[in-house]
Design a protein around this motif. Structure first.
Motif, PDB file in Angstrom:
ATOM      1  N   VAL A   1      24.267  -7.441  25.199  1.00 15.73           N
ATOM      2  CA  VAL A   1      23.781  -8.230  24.066  1.00 15.73           C
ATOM      3  C   VAL A   1      24.855  -8.193  22.981  1.00 15.73           C
ATOM      4  CG1 VAL A   1      22.002  -8.464  22.313  1.00 15.73           C
ATOM      5  CG2 VAL A   1      21.393  -7.702  24.609  1.00 15.73           C
ATOM      6  N   THR A   2      25.218  -9.349  22.471  1.00 20.47           N
ATOM      7  CA  THR A   2      26.258  -9.464  21.459  1.00 20.47           C
ATOM      8  C   THR A   2      25.675 -10.100  20.201  1.00 20.47           C
ATOM      9  OG1 THR A   2      27.939  -9.721  23.171  1.00 20.47           O
ATOM     10  CG2 THR A   2      28.543 -10.374  20.929  1.00 20.47           C
ATOM     11  N   ALA A   3      25.943  -9.519  19.046  1.00 17.42           N
ATOM     12  CA  ALA A   3      25.464 -10.057  17.767  1.00 17.42           C
ATOM     13  C   ALA A   3      26.476  -9.705  16.692  1.00 17.42           C
ATOM     14  CB  ALA A   3      24.081  -9.499  17.416  1.00 17.42           C
TER      15      ALA A   3
ATOM     16  N   ASP B   1      14.891  -5.102  21.640  1.00 14.47           N
ATOM     17  CA  ASP B   1      13.692  -4.825  22.409  1.00 14.47           C
ATOM     18  C   ASP B   1      13.664  -5.787  23.593  1.00 14.47           C
ATOM     19  OD1 ASP B   1      11.370  -3.721  23.234  1.00 14.47           O
ATOM     20  OD2 ASP B   1      10.190  -4.229  21.459  1.00 14.47           O
ATOM     21  N   THR B   2      12.706  -5.641  24.457  1.00  9.32           N
ATOM     22  CA  THR B   2      12.600  -6.528  25.617  1.00  9.32           C
ATOM     23  C   THR B   2      11.223  -7.163  25.639  1.00  9.32           C
ATOM     24  OG1 THR B   2      11.821  -4.708  27.046  1.00  9.32           O
ATOM     25  CG2 THR B   2      14.200  -5.132  26.960  1.00  9.32           C
TER      26      THR B   2
END
Length: 275
Positions: A256-258, A163-164
């Motif tokens: 975005v990296t996870a 989300d932002t």
């Protein structure tokens, strides 16, 4: 009852029958007491393909014709405290198992009073031994995986939910300042200059005859005024520029990296027993 390690070999892969003389599974592993070396617990494979092993105290089991009979129902054994197989039992887990089978009540009623089985002294002795038994930590090889008595296992995985949120990224200010500059301007100006012309007059001319005689003691003069232009400087304020500052929304993309964990289920069908 199993009295020494000689019975260990006899128990491997033995059939297990419940209190109604119905086969409920086979013997999986035998756990020995750290102090005495005597068999303490036996695991029973209840699930599909032997994927679910439940612990039963050896002292509550009775060998019969190469098989093992336990005075409990299959449902009651399924409700026993969940202890990981293939790992050393901790003293707390051993106490919980003895208490469960001594009470003779299902898992949801463990705090109920005993049903009258004459195992109080034996249970007390075993609980005292478990308080001083040293064991290595359990190897939690199935962390986060749910398994039930029917041999069904549910795998989970982590999914990324992004989300932002708005946060301040910067500020802009309108500020007006005064700067002094020197300006040079060429201004055209006019001025009068005196021009003197001398001209001889003919004595016989009318202009000469009309001249009055020279009077004694009287001087005459003629005043001529000369003029010139000079620059006159005045300042005035005029508007030269208008600055408007506003905001606009620009669509952009950020990566975005996870790291996500995912459970995978393997079914190993192996008749070899490690204990």
């Amino acid at each position: 009852m199993v009295d020494d390690q000689n019975d260990f070999q006899a128990l491997e892969n033995a059939a297990v029958y419940d209190s109604e003389n119905k086969k409920i599974g086979t013997v999986g592993q035998v756990y020995l007491d750290n102090e005495t070396g005597r068999p303490t617990f036996v695991t029973v494979n209840l699930g599909l393909f032997g994927t679910r092993e439940t612990f039963i105290p050896v002292d509550a089991a009775r060998p019969a014709d190469g098989d093992l009979t336990v005075p409990f129902s299959k449902d009651f054994i399924k409700g026993a405290p969940n202890v990981e197989a293939d790992a050393q039992i901790t003293p707390e887990e051993e106490t919980e198992l003895f208490r469960y089978y001594a009470n003779g009540t299902p898992a949801g009623e463990r705090d109920a009073a005993p049903t009258g089985r004459d195992a109080g002294e034996e249970r007390t002795a075993r609980e005292q031994r478990t308080e001083v038994a040293a064991g290595e930590g359990r190897r939690d090889a199935r962390q986060g995986v749910d398994a039930d008595a029917d041999g069904t296992m549910v795998a989970h995985e982590e999914r990324l939910r992004v989300d932002t949120q708005q946060q301040e990224a910067g500020r802009a200010r309108l500020r007006k300042r005064v700067r002094t500059e020197t300006e040079n301007i060429e201004v055209p100006v006019r001025r009068e200059e005196l021009v003197v012309e001398r001209e001889a007059i003919d004595p016989d001319s009318a202009e000469a005859r009309s001249t009055a005689p020279i009077a004694e003691g009287r001087d005459e003069e003629e005043v001529i005024t000369l003029k010139e232009e000079r620059p006159v400087v005045e300042k005035e304020t005029v508007a030269t520029e208008k600055v408007n500052v506003g905001k606009r929304t620009v669509q952009d993309t950020e990566a975005v990296t996870a790291d996500l964990r995912k459970e995978e289920i393997d079914v190993d069908e192996d008749d070899a027993r490690r204990r």
